[in-house]
Every structure is written in C-alpha cells, then in structure tokens.
Design an enzyme around this catalytic site. Structure first.
Site, PDB file in Angstrom:
ATOM      1  CB  SER A 197      43.798  76.003  98.589  1.00 16.95           C
ATOM      2  OG  SER A 197      44.553  77.098  98.897  1.00 16.95           O
ATOM      3  CE  LYS A 244      45.926  68.596 102.256  1.00 20.46           C
ATOM      4  NZ  LYS A 244      45.198  69.917 102.087  1.00 20.46           N
ATOM      5  NE  ARG A 246      38.821  78.156 105.674  1.00 23.02           N
ATOM      6  CZ  ARG A 246      38.867  77.317 104.818  1.00 23.02           C
ATOM      7  NH1 ARG A 246      39.168  76.853 103.739  1.00 23.02           N
ATOM      8  NH2 ARG A 246      39.140  75.964 104.644  1.00 23.02           N
ATOM      9  CG  HIS A 262      46.649  81.197 102.303  1.00 17.45           C
ATOM     10  ND1 HIS A 262      46.063  80.663 101.430  1.00 17.45           N
ATOM     11  CD2 HIS A 262      46.451  80.224 103.302  1.00 17.45           C
ATOM     12  CE1 HIS A 262      45.310  79.655 101.426  1.00 17.45           C
ATOM     13  NE2 HIS A 262      46.179  79.670 102.713  1.00 17.45           N
TER      14      HIS A 262
END
Length: 158
Positions: free
Chosen positions: A128, A41, A90, A17
């Site tokens: 994460s 979440k 990514r 990040h």
C-alpha cells in the site's frame, strides 16, 4: 463453519490483497476482511473509505464480509467466532514480523491459528505504501490496484 479473518490496514487495497482474499475465500466457509483502525498511523483513507473500497471489490465473493475493528485482533476474532488468521507474505522480510505477531496472538488465545499464505509472484513487490507513492508522483496504477479504485486513489493522492 470455519471462519477466518484476513486483517490489515488496506490503505489502499492492492491486487496483492485481492489475490489473498480470493484464494482464502476458496478455503474457508467465511472470510472476514478485518480493516484495522490503527491509532499509531495516519492513513490516506478513513476506515469507512477503506471498508467501502473493499466491499466494492469483493461484492461478487459471496462468503466474504468486510468489517472494521480496532484493538486486539484476538478480541475481534472472538467477537466473530473466527479461529484462523490469514496473513499474506510477500517476501522473507515479512515473515519475521508476522511470525512474532502469530506467536503473540497464540499466547493471547491458544485456540487461534495463523495461516501464512504466499502472495502470488506477480504481486510480491506490491505494498500500500508503494501504491500511495506511485499515485502521489503521477505513476500508472494499472495492474497494481483494482481498476475501479484507480480514480479514487489518484484523486486522494493529489
């Protein structure tokens, strides 16, 4: 002034990040890191804690502002006069979902563009979720997250 938003949950923020933040801040006059409060979440860190962590690690980047938001990203963009969404990719697997989101955001507001930025190869495997798993099992976080956040993440993971 060209304003961009880099949205995400940042639960917790990773060096991947930070890589995207640093590179984006060089391109835009102002970069807003938008910390999403997602009702679907259950984060490890509260939105306030995530904002605080991001402010700590971006304090030396003069054109970066960290703000929390919920709801539609396009509404947050309008509220902050931003016209570009930064999305870090990514792997190729990220692209399909992010492309779908970019098309939806464009449908919701034709004035908003999405810029896809490839994460530097040294961080391409980071997420994460992986950070939380490594921390929960006592693995080493050095080089994965900003050093000053390691004790905070380890303490929460216990």
């Amino acid at each position: 002034m060209k304003i961009a938003v880099y949205p995400g949950s940042f639960d917790p923020v990773t060096n991947g990040h930070i890589d995207i933040i640093n590179r984006s801040a060089k391109i835009f006059d102002k970069l807003i890191v938008g910390v999403l409060k997602n009702p679907n979440k259950t984060p490890m860190f509260s939105i306030e804690e995530r904002i605080d962590m991001l402010k700590r690690v971006t304090k030396d980047i003069s054109n970066v502002e960290v703000l929390g938001f919920s709801g539609l990203l396009v509404n947050f963009m309008k509220e902050n006069n931003a016209s570009v969404i930064i999305k870090g990719l990514r792997m190729i697997s990220d692209f399909e979902y992010e492309f779908q989101m970019a098309l939806m955001n464009k449908k919701l507001d034709d004035n908003i563009e999405t810029l896809f930025m490839m994460t530097s190869s040294q961080y391409a495997y980071l997420s994460s979720s992986l950070i939380k798993e490594v921390a929960q099992f006592g693995g080493c976080l050095k080089g994965l997250v900003p050093d000053e956040l390691i004790p905070i993440i380890i303490k929460r993971a216990k």
